[in-house]
Design an enzyme around this catalytic site. Sequence first.
Site, mmCIF file in Angstrom:
data_model
loop_
_atom_site.group_PDB
_atom_site.id
_atom_site.type_symbol
_atom_site.label_atom_id
_atom_site.label_comp_id
_atom_site.label_asym_id
_atom_site.label_seq_id
_atom_site.Cartn_x
_atom_site.Cartn_y
_atom_site.Cartn_z
ATOM 1 N N SER A 4 0.828 -1.204 0.000
ATOM 2 C CA SER A 4 0.000 0.000 0.000
ATOM 3 C C SER A 4 0.864 1.256 0.000
ATOM 4 C CB SER A 4 -0.910 -0.007 1.224
ATOM 5 O OG SER A 4 -1.712 1.148 1.229
ATOM 6 N N LEU A 35 -1.098 10.411 3.724
ATOM 7 C CA LEU A 35 -2.285 9.785 3.117
ATOM 8 C C LEU A 35 -2.982 10.671 2.094
ATOM 9 C CD1 LEU A 35 -3.779 7.993 6.258
ATOM 10 C CD2 LEU A 35 -2.548 6.950 4.349
ATOM 11 N N CYS A 70 -0.676 3.468 10.143
ATOM 12 C CA CYS A 70 0.111 4.475 9.450
ATOM 13 C C CYS A 70 0.563 5.542 10.427
ATOM 14 C CB CYS A 70 -0.686 5.106 8.312
ATOM 15 S SG CYS A 70 0.357 6.170 7.328
ATOM 16 N N GLY A 73 12.026 0.066 3.546
ATOM 17 C CA GLY A 73 13.162 -0.421 2.768
ATOM 18 C C GLY A 73 13.962 -1.460 3.549
HETATM 19 C C1 LIG Z 1 5.846 6.365 0.193
HETATM 20 C C2 LIG Z 1 5.156 5.329 1.020
HETATM 21 C C3 LIG Z 1 3.785 5.421 1.240
HETATM 22 C C4 LIG Z 1 3.126 4.473 2.006
HETATM 23 N N1 LIG Z 1 1.769 4.574 2.177
HETATM 24 C C5 LIG Z 1 1.115 3.631 2.887
HETATM 25 C C6 LIG Z 1 -0.298 3.666 3.011
HETATM 26 O O1 LIG Z 1 -0.975 4.551 2.471
HETATM 27 N N2 LIG Z 1 -0.901 2.697 3.736
HETATM 28 C C7 LIG Z 1 -0.207 1.682 4.331
HETATM 29 O O2 LIG Z 1 -0.811 0.815 4.960
HETATM 30 N N3 LIG Z 1 1.140 1.613 4.208
HETATM 31 C C8 LIG Z 1 1.806 2.557 3.509
HETATM 32 N N4 LIG Z 1 3.171 2.462 3.369
HETATM 33 C C9 LIG Z 1 3.892 1.347 4.021
HETATM 34 C C10 LIG Z 1 4.149 0.197 3.040
HETATM 35 O O3 LIG Z 1 2.949 -0.336 2.550
HETATM 36 C C11 LIG Z 1 4.965 -0.914 3.703
HETATM 37 O O4 LIG Z 1 4.218 -1.462 4.773
HETATM 38 C C12 LIG Z 1 6.295 -0.451 4.258
HETATM 39 O O5 LIG Z 1 6.856 0.528 3.434
HETATM 40 C C13 LIG Z 1 7.296 -1.585 4.426
HETATM 41 O O6 LIG Z 1 7.547 -2.262 3.221
HETATM 42 P P1 LIG Z 1 8.757 -1.874 2.205
HETATM 43 O O7 LIG Z 1 10.005 -1.782 3.031
HETATM 44 O O8 LIG Z 1 8.776 -2.965 1.199
HETATM 45 O O9 LIG Z 1 8.400 -0.558 1.622
HETATM 46 C C14 LIG Z 1 3.849 3.408 2.599
HETATM 47 C C15 LIG Z 1 5.226 3.313 2.376
HETATM 48 C C16 LIG Z 1 5.882 4.245 1.603
HETATM 49 C C17 LIG Z 1 7.357 4.102 1.391
#
Ligand SMILES: Cc1cc2nc3c(=O)[nH]c(=O)nc-3n(C[C@H](O)[C@H](O)[C@H](O)COP(=O)(O)O)c2cc1C
Lengths: 304, 326
Positions: free
Chosen positions: B39, B91, B148, B237
Amino acid sequence: MTPVQVTGEVLSLRRIGAYNAMTVVAPGVAESAKPGQFVTVAVGGPDTSMLMRRPFSIYQVRERGVYGGTVEFVFSVEGRGTRWLAHMQPHEPIDIVGPLGKPFALPREPATCVLVGGGYGSAPLFPLADALRERGCRIDFVIGAATEERLFGALDAKRISATLSVTTDDGSVGLRGRVSDPLPEVLATTKADVVYACGPMPMLRAVSRIAEEAGIPCQIAVEEMMACGVGVCMTCVLPVVGDDGETRMVRSCVDGPVFHGERVRFDDIGTIPADAVGAPEPPPEPKPVGKRAAKAQQVAEAVR
Amino acid sequence: MSTTLTVRVGTPAATPASTVDMSTTLGRFELPNPVLTASGCAGAGRELNQFFDVAQIGGVVTKSIMLRPRSGRPTARMAETPSGMLNSIGLQGPGIDVFLEKDLPWLVEQGARAVVSIAGGSVEEFGKLATRIRDAGGASMIEVNISCPNVEDRGQVFACDPRAAANVVQAVRRATRAEVPVFAKLSPDVTDIVAIARSCVDAGADGLSMTNTLLGIVIDTDTMRPVLAGVTGGLSGPAIRPVALRCVWQVHQAMPEVPILGMGGIRTGLDALQFALAGASAVSVGTETFHDPSAPMRVLRELTKALADRGFERFSDAVGLAHQPR
Ligand SMILES: Cc1cc2nc3c(=O)[nH]c(=O)nc-3n(C[C@H](O)[C@H](O)[C@H](O)COP(=O)(O)O)c2cc1C
Ligand SMILES: Cc1cc2nc3c(=O)[nH]c(=O)nc-3n(C[C@H](O)[C@H](O)[C@H](O)COP(=O)(O)OP(=O)(O)OC[C@H]3O[C@@H](n4cnc5c(N)ncnc54)[C@H](O)[C@@H]3O)c2cc1C
Ligand code: FES
């Protein structure tokens, strides 16, 4: 126009003044690129700790080179990513995505076009100038930078323009001052129909204001921090007034980087204007002034 | 499966990659493969579809949607950090009306499986969102973003309070059709992730998404002020991968029957495999998509090959395997 991701190959890397110009064999990117669009490149190699791709405006494209289409961009070494890029060698692979963003819109009829570039911001104005000249437009260039070696493309600009004005902050070449200083006069003497500009945000703010006062349409290419560069993350937004008169926080990577200057709410960059669509319900009190908006204001005052 | 694992190290693929059964389930949601977007890192799929066919991955988890349009936080919203990034988007989104009119139908039209993420400021708002989505149809699963850390009001973070989290989950579960699973997305910024997880499951969550970002700050040493206009942001990340993996491990150990959608720093198929081995039935690829817009598809390919190389015939056999004694 849809962007592609390709593993390109560095064809050459050369110094131009304070800058580096990198040419990449990037089939698929070159063929559909239009002036004002940009590419993003991955930096640091396969196991890099730098996850953000670096965006650069497209300088020159050759649709059919010996090795396939090539794209060239001009960059300044600013931090870790660009330092890594500056050490790349010919034939090394480079992950490139493009062309990205909205290009400059071109006038339908031959017109007098004033192109204003600050620092490496001049680079994307050259393919634009080529496209305009193909349409029989007259080009007048105004380019400026902090110092002589940070001026980009003065010689080429001179070759293809009716007039060229040059400024440097330190007066090392051309007029001492800002690139926006000679602009009112250039607009008046050339009877300009349209202004195109690319450079730092305070410069774009000043240029947009001057063009608006002169009643001349102005297109600018902005530079905002980007995470994805393709429109999925909402990092790169700025307040822009739409056709319906409403202000929205729009993505500069897909709705830009080219905008109509008078539509960008420069003073409110770094804030969410209270009247923007979806702004927080009780308007924040007192009205927040972002770091960048404050900086832009200072610069604009210095320009005047 | 244990017999096929006796292949010698260095032996070429014991199972051809094309024959590994990658299908999986998240509650009653059946997926052809276990790799989804995360997301907020994929919009509603349209932009990424330029780089790969979004119908080919397990599913598209859409940006958390709210009832009304929302402009988010001021810029700067992003800072790159070592092997990660900090974001404070707040958001930003078009609101549920536009989402249901334009985004969800588009995903369904592509043949993609849509996991709709929702966010709200009150239990009531979450309930209303779920009702709207039920009435519209088309969602394969609901992910409830109770975690969030970016929303303006620090007090509205449900994920840190087991009771508040349970209330939200219950409201969404009640408003959602039985065949559509409801997953609660947890924050790693808690003392006892198992307690929150249990509370959500007791309130009716069909599964858990783990994890969201960790709260962080970066200070610009030139301006000597925080880089992000919102001061704090969510860290994501590879930098957070071990923390996220630990959360998945602990919750799977405590409740092995509860399906988990694992995420946090997945860049490669082997990273995804770690999450599966820890107990995740599927994974989301988030931040890596910014580095490589075709990452979800690549991770799927790499994961399939990694499983084949290790002699697996089914992805599901890898889920939770690391908990078994050698
Ligand atoms: C730019 C950005 C926006 C995000 N927006 C949301 C969101 O709207 N809702 C949500 O549940 N998680 C959001 N996340 C979290 C990601 O869905 C994920 O849980 C988190 O980044 C860890 O995974 P990753 O390291 O692969 O990014 C966001 C992450 C990033 C980097
Ligand atoms: C549409 C667009 C076009 C651009 N065109 C050019 C160009 O033609 N030539 C050129 O030299 N530079 C250009 N830039 C700026 C260039 O992207 C940055 O200078 C570069 O990303 C800095 O990377 P770094 O690793 O050296 O710096 P670092 O400071 O280490 O970068 C850290 C992070 O901040 C981001 N960042 C830092 N400075 C900027 C900036 N000014 N704008 C956007 N993001 C930034 C980086 O992308 C990275 O994510 C452009 C930026 C945009 C958005
Ligand atoms: S940089 Fe991600 S939306 Fe523009």
